[in-house]
Design a protein around this motif. Structure first.
Motif, short mmCIF file in Angstrom:
data_model
loop_
_atom_site.label_atom_id
_atom_site.label_comp_id
_atom_site.label_asym_id
_atom_site.label_seq_id
_atom_site.Cartn_x
_atom_site.Cartn_y
_atom_site.Cartn_z
N ILE A 150 0.84 -1.21 0.00
CA ILE A 150 0.00 0.00 0.00
C ILE A 150 0.87 1.25 0.00
O ILE A 150 0.61 2.23 -0.74
CB ILE A 150 -0.94 -0.02 1.22
CG1 ILE A 150 -1.97 -1.16 1.08
CG2 ILE A 150 -1.65 1.33 1.38
CD1 ILE A 150 -2.77 -1.42 2.33
N VAL A 174 -7.86 -3.95 -2.98
CA VAL A 174 -7.13 -3.12 -2.02
C VAL A 174 -7.16 -1.68 -2.49
O VAL A 174 -7.54 -0.77 -1.76
CB VAL A 174 -5.67 -3.60 -1.86
CG1 VAL A 174 -4.91 -2.70 -0.88
CG2 VAL A 174 -5.65 -5.05 -1.38
N SER A 175 -6.79 -1.48 -3.73
CA SER A 175 -6.79 -0.13 -4.32
C SER A 175 -7.64 -0.07 -5.58
O SER A 175 -7.49 0.86 -6.38
CB SER A 175 -5.35 0.30 -4.64
OG SER A 175 -4.70 -0.67 -5.43
N HIS A 180 -5.72 6.69 -2.41
CA HIS A 180 -5.16 6.22 -1.15
C HIS A 180 -5.99 6.66 0.05
O HIS A 180 -6.15 5.93 1.03
CB HIS A 180 -3.71 6.73 -1.01
CG HIS A 180 -2.97 6.10 0.12
ND1 HIS A 180 -3.08 6.56 1.42
CD2 HIS A 180 -2.13 5.02 0.17
CE1 HIS A 180 -2.32 5.82 2.21
NE2 HIS A 180 -1.74 4.87 1.48
N LEU A 206 -9.07 4.20 0.88
CA LEU A 206 -8.90 2.75 0.94
C LEU A 206 -9.67 2.12 2.09
O LEU A 206 -10.22 1.02 1.95
CB LEU A 206 -7.41 2.40 1.05
CG LEU A 206 -6.53 2.78 -0.15
CD1 LEU A 206 -5.13 2.22 0.03
CD2 LEU A 206 -7.14 2.31 -1.46
N GLU A 207 -9.70 2.78 3.24
CA GLU A 207 -10.43 2.20 4.38
C GLU A 207 -11.94 2.33 4.19
O GLU A 207 -12.69 1.39 4.49
CB GLU A 207 -9.98 2.87 5.68
CG GLU A 207 -8.54 2.54 6.05
CD GLU A 207 -8.12 3.08 7.40
OE1 GLU A 207 -8.95 3.77 8.05
OE2 GLU A 207 -6.98 2.81 7.82
N GLN A 230 -13.48 -0.38 2.08
CA GLN A 230 -13.81 -1.65 2.75
C GLN A 230 -15.14 -1.58 3.48
O GLN A 230 -15.92 -2.53 3.48
CB GLN A 230 -12.68 -2.03 3.71
CG GLN A 230 -11.33 -2.19 3.06
CD GLN A 230 -11.32 -3.25 1.97
OE1 GLN A 230 -11.76 -4.39 2.19
NE2 GLN A 230 -10.83 -2.89 0.79
N ALA A 238 -7.30 -1.31 5.13
CA ALA A 238 -7.27 -1.67 3.72
C ALA A 238 -7.29 -3.19 3.56
O ALA A 238 -6.58 -3.91 4.25
CB ALA A 238 -6.03 -1.09 3.04
N LYS A 239 -8.13 -3.68 2.69
CA LYS A 239 -8.37 -5.09 2.33
C LYS A 239 -9.11 -5.90 3.38
O LYS A 239 -9.57 -7.01 3.12
CB LYS A 239 -7.07 -5.83 1.96
CG LYS A 239 -7.34 -7.19 1.24
CD LYS A 239 -6.10 -8.01 1.06
CE LYS A 239 -6.42 -9.34 0.36
NZ LYS A 239 -7.23 -10.25 1.17
#
Length: 508
Positions: free
Chosen positions: A45, A54-55, A68, A71-72, A75, A187-188
């Motif tokens: 990341i 993820v992105s 960026h 990213l959270e 999810q 992230a992810k």
């Protein structure tokens, strides 16, 4: 406690964990793998590499790159948008199995989840904080997305959650009451929680374990019916079955030989008809080992498939620690457990098919030489007339439920996910088939116990008399008409428990 490491869980242990009597611990070496996988993902990341889920967006949005800063939130959006399940919620027992299984898979270290988030799942399991998970909505391909999203939503403190003290209530309140901080997805992590076949495998594990119990019981009950109908045990001679050495067939034949004391001292009932001119019995008696045997072998086959599935990484993308990279793949596809569970339904259904025909033979005086419907004063009393109808209706339902769901596929996600397993339905209907088999075998057991009493004062073998005595501890003899449903339920509850001892004693 049960120590999970991603490698050693099996269907028997998973079903055991449904009770709420066990806590989960994560093996220390599994924690190391989880930390390494998360570190690798964080490094990727930081390097601004484009990685699916993820992105990027998901499914048909895989080519949409996410900034960026989002990213959270990506999810969180994933979990909330995928909470599209419908229907009644899973029971607390089934939810425990699903949660335990997802924890086990995350322990493998291919998902990229943080140890902090994984620990939250463990804490929730140990406190029996169980999210609302509707049982319908998965096509079993990109993982069981909808049910697992509902699981994740509850862990985020949203939606409904169940606990022993509160019942259903607001998830955040229940987590706070148990000093558990709701998940804040990194992230992810949303993708790590929902990519996988754990709904299929968890429900399937209950189905195959209950199938194992009822298949053993059906062998015992069939032996009791054979005795009540004064059938011959010679069809189970070892020489016959050695000439066709299927594992399950030989095991069932030996079990029935032991129950009937074949080659030893015959029972009084057997001795009483030793000069009977009948050479052979109907197929549901004579071919019991051959038909029950393949059901046992099917159960073993399905168990092996599921035990691999319980300890398999089913994420996309996979975080490969040793290679320092992530790779997109298709381990989330549920075809393996879906096909196996369709096969389980077909295999175990035949036990009920055989059992229902034996009930007919017990109840029909033209076959049994016993009072019609196994009751005195027939006409005034109806006896077991309608329990046989119940068995017939359940067998008929099973014939429809045995149509394999995994032969169907509907393209989803705008053609990106163009083949799906329909494994969620395969698991749910397999469990329904097993529950029907349990009822049918219970009805046969009631009929066989009643039929044995018409041979008194003659006795059966020691083992079969023990079965009869055990049943009579929960259901009295049927002297005149009374409500049958309570008797059927009582004996059905008996089957997965006390009778196992008798069945186990007759295993190969």
């Amino acid at each position: 406690s049960v120590i999970l490491d991603g490698n050693s869980l099996n269907t028997e242990t998973l079903l055991m964990m449904s009770s709420g009597n066990y806590n989960i611990e994560i093996a220390s070496y599994a924690e190391v793998k989880v930390k390494k996988a998360r570190k690798l993902l964080d490094d990727i990341i930081v390097e601004n590499k484009v990685v699916y889920g993820v992105s990027t967006g998901f499914g048909n949005f895989a080519n949409v790159v996410i900034s960026h800063d989002n990213l959270e939130m990506l999810q969180t959006n994933l979990i909330e948008s995928h909470c599209a399940g419908v229907g009644p919620p899973l029971s607390p027992e089934k939810t425990r199995m699903l949660l335990a299984l997802r924890i086990n898979v995350l322990c493998k270290g291919f998902s990229g989840i943080s140890l902090e988030s994984l620990t939250t799942l463990v804490d929730a399991f140990n406190a029996s904080c169980l999210p609302w998970i509707p049982e319908q909505g998965t096509v079993g391909a990109s993982g069981d997305l909808a049910p697992l999203a509902h699981m994740a939503l509850g862990m985020m403190g949203k939606g409904k959650m169940w606990s022993p003290r509160s019942g259903w209530a607001d998830a955040r309140i229940i987590l706070e009451a148990n000093s558990i901080r709701p998940l804040k997805l990194k992230a992810k992590e949303g993708l790590a929680l929902i990519n996988g076949t754990q709904f299929i495998a968890a429900i399937g594990s209950e189905a195959v374990e209950r199938a194992r119990y009822i298949a053993l019981q059906a062998d015992v009950v069939a032996a009791l019916t054979l005795e009540a109908l004064q059938g011959t045990s010679r069809a189970f001679d070892a020489a016959i079955h050695g000439a066709r050495p299927h594992k399950g067939q030989q095991a069932v034949a030996q079990r029935i030989r032991r129950l009937l004391q074949y080659g030893g001292t015959p029972s009084e009932i057997t001795e009483n008809h030793k000069n009977c001119p009948r050479v052979q019995d109907a197929y549901t008696l004579r071919c019991c080992a051959q038909v029950h045997g393949i059901a046992h072998d099917t159960i073993d086959f399905v168990t092996n498939i599921l035990n691999v599935e319980l300890n398999s990484a089913t994420d996309n993308p996979m975080v490969l620690i040793d290679r320092g990279e992530t790779i997109s793949g298709g381990n989330f596809h549920g075809e393996y457990p879906a096909k196996a569970l369709d096969y389980l339904a077909i295999g175990v259904h035949e036990i009920a098919g055989m059992s229902e025909r034996r009930i007919e033979r017990l109840c029909n005086p033209a076959y049994s030489n016993l009072p019609a419907f196994l009751v005195k004063d027939g006409g005034f009393n109806s006896g077991f007339m309608i329990p046989h109808c119940t068995a017939a209706s359940l067998v008929s339902e099973n014939k429809c439920l045995c149509h394999p769901s995994s032969v169907d596929s509907l393209s989803t996600s705008a053609g990106q996910e163009d083949h799906v397993s329909m494994g969620g339905w395969a698991a749910r209907k397999a469990l329904k088939v097993v529950s029907h088999v349990e009822y049918v075998v219970a009805i046969e057991l009631l009929c066989a116990c009643q039929a044995i009493e018409f041979h008194r004062p003659l006795k059966s073998t020691e083992s079969l008399e023990a079965v009869h005595s055990l049943v009579r501890t929960v259901v009295p003899s049927y002297e005149k008409d009374r409500v049958h449903s309570t008797d059927i339920e009582a004996v059905t509850r008996l089957l997965p428990n006390e009778l196992n001892t008798l069945a186990d004693n007759c295993r190969l």
